[in-house]
Structures are given as C-alpha cells and as structure tokens.
Design an enzyme around this catalytic site. Structure first.
Site, mmCIF file in Angstrom:
data_model
loop_
_atom_site.group_PDB
_atom_site.id
_atom_site.type_symbol
_atom_site.label_atom_id
_atom_site.label_comp_id
_atom_site.label_asym_id
_atom_site.label_seq_id
_atom_site.Cartn_x
_atom_site.Cartn_y
_atom_site.Cartn_z
ATOM 1 N N GLY A 386 0.821 -1.196 0.000
ATOM 2 C CA GLY A 386 0.000 0.000 0.000
ATOM 3 C C GLY A 386 0.854 1.244 0.000
ATOM 4 O O GLY A 386 2.071 1.190 0.187
ATOM 5 N N PRO A 387 0.233 2.378 -0.204
ATOM 6 C CA PRO A 387 0.976 3.640 -0.243
ATOM 7 C C PRO A 387 1.539 3.996 1.128
ATOM 8 O O PRO A 387 1.141 3.410 2.150
ATOM 9 C CB PRO A 387 -0.092 4.648 -0.691
ATOM 10 C CG PRO A 387 -1.392 4.023 -0.338
ATOM 11 C CD PRO A 387 -1.207 2.546 -0.455
ATOM 12 N N GLY A 389 2.148 5.724 4.691
ATOM 13 C CA GLY A 389 1.312 6.366 5.690
ATOM 14 C C GLY A 389 -0.003 5.693 5.973
ATOM 15 O O GLY A 389 -0.847 6.272 6.661
ATOM 16 N N VAL A 390 -0.224 4.454 5.474
ATOM 17 C CA VAL A 390 -1.499 3.789 5.739
ATOM 18 C C VAL A 390 -1.420 2.860 6.946
ATOM 19 O O VAL A 390 -2.413 2.227 7.293
ATOM 20 C CB VAL A 390 -1.984 3.005 4.495
ATOM 21 C CG1 VAL A 390 -2.289 3.955 3.357
ATOM 22 C CG2 VAL A 390 -0.961 1.966 4.061
ATOM 23 N N GLY A 391 -0.253 2.746 7.586
ATOM 24 C CA GLY A 391 -0.153 1.983 8.827
ATOM 25 C C GLY A 391 0.343 0.565 8.666
ATOM 26 O O GLY A 391 0.032 -0.291 9.497
ATOM 27 N N THR A 393 3.529 -0.649 8.870
ATOM 28 C CA THR A 393 4.510 -1.016 9.893
ATOM 29 C C THR A 393 3.878 -1.087 11.278
ATOM 30 O O THR A 393 4.105 -2.036 12.032
ATOM 31 C CB THR A 393 5.662 0.007 9.901
ATOM 32 O OG1 THR A 393 6.241 0.073 8.601
ATOM 33 C CG2 THR A 393 6.727 -0.392 10.904
ATOM 34 N N SER A 709 -4.801 2.696 -19.073
ATOM 35 C CA SER A 709 -6.100 3.014 -18.478
ATOM 36 C C SER A 709 -6.629 4.388 -18.859
ATOM 37 O O SER A 709 -7.775 4.706 -18.551
ATOM 38 C CB SER A 709 -6.003 2.910 -16.944
ATOM 39 O OG SER A 709 -5.087 3.850 -16.430
ATOM 40 N N LYS A 752 -8.276 4.123 -7.384
ATOM 41 C CA LYS A 752 -8.713 5.200 -8.271
ATOM 42 C C LYS A 752 -10.008 5.826 -7.790
ATOM 43 O O LYS A 752 -10.164 7.061 -7.811
ATOM 44 C CB LYS A 752 -8.876 4.658 -9.697
ATOM 45 C CG LYS A 752 -7.557 4.258 -10.354
ATOM 46 C CD LYS A 752 -7.774 3.635 -11.720
ATOM 47 C CE LYS A 752 -6.450 3.251 -12.371
ATOM 48 N NZ LYS A 752 -6.638 2.618 -13.685
#
Length: 815
Positions: A386-387, A389-391, A393, A709, A752
């Site tokens: 995932g990108p 900062g999404v938690g 770790t 896309s 998206k």
C-alpha cells in the site's frame, strides 16, 4: 515470612532474668518464620515483617507477653511456609520495639532468649499464623583450663578478624572483650561471622558451650586465613598499581584468589563457563556438536592469537542465538480484536486475515493439547502492500501485541548485499551473522513477529542479490532449515511470523511474490481519515506538544477541510504533520498569551496553517470542451489527472506531450483511430484530421506517466473537442479501449475511486468487466460517488458529455 532490613550486625544483650527467664516461657508459642536469619540467645536483631499473617502475629505478641518462636525456613523464597517447611530448631525471642511504616510493613527489634526445639505444630483455627509446642533446650556449661584456653583463643582470633574487616563495627570488639561466658561468646561470634545459614543452625542446635566454641574457632581460623591471603594479595599488587594498570590489577587479584582456592587459572574458568553456557542453551545436536568442537579448538589456541578472537566470537553468537527460547502463544480472539481495533481504524480485510490465522492456531493448539503433543503450526508469511502512511509497519506491531509475541523489524530499503541476509563467512575480518539472526538474538525468541520493511526497495549489485537470499527465508517448506553463512548450522525459522511491507509489487521478483500472501492496503477514505485524526492523531500530537486535551477542540468540518485542502494523500502521514504544525502554533500562543481554550474551525484553520495549497481545478476547466478527468494508479495510491485536447490548422499530425510512456502514446493513437473510424456516428466531420492537427497534453509534465487506463479518457476528450460539447466537471473515468470502442478492464479500481472521492468528484465511469472490483470499494465511498459501469465508448459519451440543461441524478451504481 520475615527478613532483616539492615546489615545483620547483631549485638549481645546483657539483659537476663525477669520476664526473659527460660522457666517463665510458655510451652506453646506463636512461630515467626525467618527467611535469611538465624537468631541466637541474648542477641538483638532488627526484622522486617511484610506478610499479613506475620503482621497479625506481631500484633498479638505485642499485645500479650511479647514472646514468640523465631524459626528458620527451609526455603527462603516462601511467603507463607507450611509447618513441614520450617526447621525443627529455633530460638525463643522477645519483641523489644515495634514501628509501623506507611507501606503497611512493620519493623520490629527482637531479642533472643533461649534455644528451643519445635516439638509439634498446634492447630488453632482462631489464628491465621502458626503456633507450636516447644521444648526449652538448656545450655550445658563446662569449666576448666581447657575451656579458659579455648575462650582466650577464640577471643583473640575474633579480634584479628575484626581488625581485617572494616565493615564490622567497633562495638563488636568491645562486646567480645567483655564477654566471659563461653556460650555467649560462641553465639556472638557465630551471629557475626560470615557463615552459611546451615552452619549457623548447626551451632544453634549445639547446647554444649565447649563444642560450640570449638566449632566457631575452626570457622574463624579459616576465615582469618582467607582475610590474610586477601590482604597479602592486595599488598602484592598495590606496589605495581596505577590508573593505567587497574584492569591488570583486577585480573591478577582474581588469578591469585583462584589459585589459592584451587579453581585453576582464568582461562580454565572461562572455558568451564563457556561449556556451561553451551549446555544451558539447549542447542540442536548439530549446533551443539559444532559448539563443542570449536570450544576444544579454543582451548588449544593461545589467547594472543587472532584466531582466538574469531573462535570466541563464534561461540558467543552460537550461545546467544535463541535455539530453545520462545514466547507462548496467547490466543484470545476477543482480546485480539480489541487490540487491533484500538490501534487501527478500518483495515477490515487485514484484521480478518489475522483473526483467521489466530483461529487456526487456536484449533491446532487445542488439538495438540488433547493428544498430548507439542504443537507445530507454521506461521503465515504476509505482505502488506500500500501507499506510504497507511499503517503497514504499525499494524505489524499491533499483531505482535495481539498475539503476545515479541516484535522485531529490519528495513531492507537500499540493501544490496546478500550477506545482509545470510551473514558473512568467518574468514572475513569483522564477520557477523546476517540481519535475520541478529534480529532474533535481539528479540531473544525463536518465534517473534518479524517485519521485513520496504522489501520492494532492495537492489542488486556485484555483491549478490538479497531478494534471492530471501527465497529460503520466506519459504515455509525450506525455512525450517535456514543456514546462515556465519553460523554454518541450520536454524529453524518456521515458527517466525514474517510480515513484509511494500509500496508496490512490481519491483519484487515473481518467485519471492509467490511465497507471500499479498494483502492490499489501498488507502483511507475521508471518513476513515476523519476518525483516525479524532481517535489517534490529534490526541497523540496534543500529548507530544504538552497541550491539555480540554484546551483544544478540532471541529469535524475543519478536519475535513484539512484533509481536502492541505493534504492529498492515500495515508495520514501528511495529515499528522499538518496537525502537528497547528499544535506548535497553539503551544506558542498559549505560552505568549496564557492558557486559553482554542477551537479549530474552517474559518480559523488558515490562521494556523496558512492558505490551503490544494485547490480544485474543476471550476477553472468546467466550461472548456476537450478537457476530461482521468484516474491513475501510483505507488502512493490513486490520483486524478487532467487530459487536455486541442486542435489547430494543419493536417494529419498528432502531438502527444506530458512525459507519456509508450503504452499511453499507443492508447492515444487507438483513441484517435476510433474517433476517425466512427466520425459519422459521433457527429464529427469525417475529414477533420485532413484539415487540422490534434494535440493531446497531460499536465504535470515533469512526472512520467504510462499505462493503458487513460484510453477511454483520451477518446472522450477528443470527442468533446471535435463536437464542442462540454464534459461533466464532476465526472472521472478510467479504462482501456480497443479499436472497436470496447472498454477493457484495468487495475487499481479501489485506489482510483478513493482518489476520485478525495478530489471531490461525484461520478466515475468504470469498465463493466471490473464489476467485481466495485465490491472492494468501501460502502461509504460508494454512497458518495456514483459508479457507472460501461462496456463501450458510446456509453461513455452518453454519460460524460453534457447536453444543454442536463441535471445530476442521485448517486448510485448503474449498469
């Protein structure tokens, strides 16, 4: 249980007769167990009483005749010993003083009166403490020249010991000189000599004063020899002592002591200690065999040799690795759910997968216990993608806490050397095990939760490929026999729960991806970010900046404005930084103007954070035909992109700009070909390409863009340009197109649509073949964004191009 609460320098008492006379002692006395002290007659000793049972005993004794039995426990660690856990011999004592302290403990001063034997423990249901029937043991005295010589010899020996022992007080010397009774002198010396509890108890049991005095004289002779030897050693090394030679002095002193005691030299002691540590490590047979072999080599190598350090370092690592140390699995699904929900909001799919594993592990444990077998459940190997900062770790840390395991983490970003994983061979100077073994030693457990962070950012060079080295580590069929180049003996990694994190899957080699269970963490919706800010980020930043929670209030609409106008990300890292900025400025105002309550609203937000850096571009472009909004996937989450098309006099030339990759250029060619082939159907001049040039541009030209896309978006932008019809400014689309105008499926649908929601769009066109992906989109986002499934460009034209006076419908999923 009672213990001494100050150094046990116990004094002789001259008090005798009166209430202390043996003939006035009752046959039944309360018994106070002592953990580490033997009390002799006529001695005064301080005691600490902490247990509730013993406190009750002291209270009743003080309220009565102040007499009690002082008996040594067989096990000093017991708080409430049973009758069979007490010695059968002790001393009758009298409580002289009692003091109560605020920590609910009692300090008492007791005086020994007479030796006694515990005949029988008396049951008394009215008292919580022990009582016993005792028999007073009368002392047997013997006089004569022999006794006088023995008394004088013992007194002189004790004076010499006192002169060589500065820690003993001067009053002991005075007391011993003035004690002429052989029995009392023997007891005085025994109480203050460095003897074991068993030795002191043997002296207490002996009623004959002459034999007691002989026993303490023997002990004193040995103690005096040890003290004199220590003094001689001190004098020998003192002549060569200096600040730079302190370490040498300590070694020589230890060596001299060991030689005199017959313990051998320092090196022999070191080898014995290593052998003991190897036995305690409980290694597998092959590892223990290697350790014993290297220990034998170490015994033959001179300490000054470089090889000695290499072998010793190897043995230290073999001993330190947790071969047989692990943490027990704590399987409580309700507690695990609570912990995961406390630490992270949302992430339902990830939490469900963790709970599924815990449920399987619970069933395996129950089955193994029912069969009386040892459980052996192979831990899963997960990969959170995932990108930033999404938690990802922090989620690993929560999993470890939920399972009651230890947590270790290593970052693989920038790692290019295979030896980082497998370790260096011992032939190299400064060789060490790989980071896997090092982290397990740090955790001191063979089954921790082990996080391999940033696994997609490893590289390769001439030193090897660390990703290939990880193939064995992350393969459940092989990692039970993992071999580190430094250790050269297999280590079982099958009990380790590996969790990998990555921002994107493409850089990870396919064989390595195949060994992991991929769990996508696409990003958070606005409502999820709002809840995360309220529950976690704001309280954490207020605490970090020393601000009381009741001093600051963040309005929900202000947080949403902060999310939309000041951050544009899939995670919450930037959001937390903005909240931290606001907290710093609030802290400064609080210090300058005094404590006051602050309310952060949409109006006051700009005072703390300035003007929002992100503003909607839809209003500026809404009235211009030829501008369409597309959706893109990036390693940092979904994003929106504007596609602009314009025409100019010329002929048969297509210009593409905006750092477009080959695939995206081909999509633009396909879109133009479709428009030319279906010009009549689209109500476009069939000869438009003969009269003008077409230019398609994707802004943010410094950022490379590629992928199929954007095909349907480019086609709609061209149709809008050539027909002069505007495109709905609140609509975005994604999908690959074919030359027949079919809209083909693409990836990253969830990311998206989340990006469209963050951008404030109300309608999204998706390929019909991606219909199953719509179910992955959070329900609250589907309520905010109208999702339309299309099969071809004609349907896209119908929904995207605005007829005159068209109005929007309520958001819903349409077929």
């Amino acid at each position: 249980m009672s213990e001494i609460f100050e150094p046990p320098v116990i004094r002789a008492s001259d008090r005798s007769g009166g209430d202390d006379s043996p003939d006035k002692i009752p046959d039944v006395l309360p018994i106070l167990p002592l953990s580490d002290l033997v009390v002799f007659p006529y001695m005064v000793a301080p005691l600490l009483v902490a247990s509730e049972r013993s406190i009750r005993l002291i209270d009743e004794v003080v309220a009565g005749d102040r007499l009690l039995g002082l008996v040594l426990q067989t096990d000093p660690d017991l708080d409430q010993p049973r009758p069979d856990q007490l010695h059968d011999f002790g001393c009758v004592g009298r409580v002289l003083k009692m003091l109560r302290f605020p920590d609910d403990t009692i300090r008492v001063l007791v005086q020994g009166i007479s030796r006694c034997k515990v005949v029988k423990v008396v049951e008394d249901p009215k008292t919580p403490f022990l009582k016993a029937k005792i028999k007073i043991v009368e002392e047997k005295k013997k006089a004569g020249i022999t006794m006088e010589a023995l008394l004088r010899s013992a007194s002189n020996l004790f004076q010499e010991i006192l002169s060589l022992t500065p820690s003993l007080p001067e009053e002991l010397k005075i007391a011993s000189i003035n004690t002429q009774d052989p029995g009392r002198l023997a007891d005085l010396i025994a109480a203050n000599l460095d003897l074991s509890l068993d030795q002191k108890l043997e002296i207490l049991r002996d009623p004959l004063d002459q034999s007691r005095l002989k026993a303490v004289t023997t002990h004193m002779a040995r103690e005096l020899k040890v003290l004199q030897l220590g003094s001689e050693i001190q004098e020998k090394v003192q002549t060569a002592f200096s600040k730079s030679q302190r370490e040498y002095f300590l070694r020589e002193q230890m060596k001299a002591i060991q030689e005199e005691l017959g313990h051998g030299d320092e090196r022999q002691v070191e080898l014995l200690e290593l052998r003991s540590q190897i036995e305690k490590a409980k290694m597998p047979d092959n590892a223990e065999k290697a350790a014993v072999t290297q220990l034998s080599r170490l015994a033959q190598i001179p300490p000054a040799s470089a090889e000695y350090t290499v072998v010793r370092n190897y043995l230290d690592w073999l001993i330190a690795v947790p071969w047989s140390r692990w943490t027990g699995d704590v399987i409580n699904l309700k507690k695990s759910i609570k912990i995961l929900d406390e630490d992270h909001y949302g992430l339902t799919e990830v939490k469900d997968r963790i709970l599924e594993f815990l449920a399987v592990l619970k069933l395996k444990l129950d089955e193994a216990q029912a069969k009386g077998q040892q459980q052996n459940v192979k831990a899963p190997i997960l990969c959170f993608v995932g990108p930033p900062g999404v938690g990802k770790t922090s989620l690993g840390m929560s999993i470890a806490r939920a399972m009651g395991k230890k947590f270790v983490r290593i970052s693989l970003g920038g790692v290019r050397d295979e030896a980082e994983i497998r370790g260096h061979r011992r032939t190299y100077v400064g060789a060490l095990p790989g980071r896997i073994i090092q982290a397990l030693r740090q955790a001191d457990s063979k089954n921790p939760v082990f996080m391999l962070d940033e696994i997609d950012k490893m590289g390769t060079d001439s030193r090897g490929d660390p990703a290939s080295a990880l193939l064995e580590v992350l393969d459940p069929q092989q990692n039970h026999n993992f071999s580190d180049h430094f250790l050269e003996v297999p280590f079982d990694l099958s009990q380790v729960m590996f969790i990998c994190t990555a921002n994107q899957l493409d850089p990870i080699p396919a064989p390595l991806r195949d060994r992991m269970e991929i769990i996508d963490i696409p990003g958070y919706t606005d409502q999820e970010k709002l809840q995360i800010a309220l529950r976690y980020l704001i309280p954490r930043q207020l605490l970090a900046h020393g601000i009381q929670p009741d001093m600051v209030q963040f309005k929900e609409d202000a947080i949403l404005r902060l999310i939309h106008g000041y951050t544009r990300e899939a995670g919450v890292r930037g959001l937390e930084r903005k909240i931290a900025t606001a907290c710093r400025r609030i802290a400064r105002k609080t210090v300058e103007k005094g404590k006051r309550n602050v309310v952060i609203s949409t109006r006051s937000l700009s005072r703390y954070l300035g003007q929002p850096p992100f503003k909607s571009e839809r209003a500026e472009r809404a009235g211009n035909p030829g501008i369409a909004i597309g959706l893109a996937w990036t390693p940092f989450g979904g994003d929106v992109l504007f596609i602009e098309a314009t025409q100019m006099p010329g002929g048969r030339h297509l210009t593409l700009t905006g750092s477009l990759g080959d695939v995206m250029r081909e999509s633009a060619q396909a879109a133009l070909s479709y428009v030319r082939a279906n010009a009549a159907k689209l109500k476009v001049d069939p000869a438009f390409f003969e009269k003008c040039d077409i230019h398609v541009h994707v802004p943010a030209g410094a950022i490379p863009k590629d992928g199929p896309s954007a095909g349907v978006t480019i086609a709609i932008a061209l149709i809008s340009l050539l027909t002069g019809r505007r495109i709905d400014p609140e609509l975005a689309m994604t999908g690959e197109i074919s030359l027949q105008g079919k809209v083909l499926p693409v990836g990253g649908i969830k990311e998206k649509v989340l990006a469209a929601s963050r951008f404030g769009l109300k309608k999204v066109l998706l390929p019909r073949l991606n219909e199953t992906s719509v179910l992955e989109i959070p329900e609250d986002v589907r309520k905010l964004v109208e999702i339309v499934l299309i099969s071809d460009v004609a349907q896209a034209v119908q929904h995207a191009l605005l007829p005159s006076g068209a109005r929007r419908k309520n958001p819903k999923v349409q077929d």
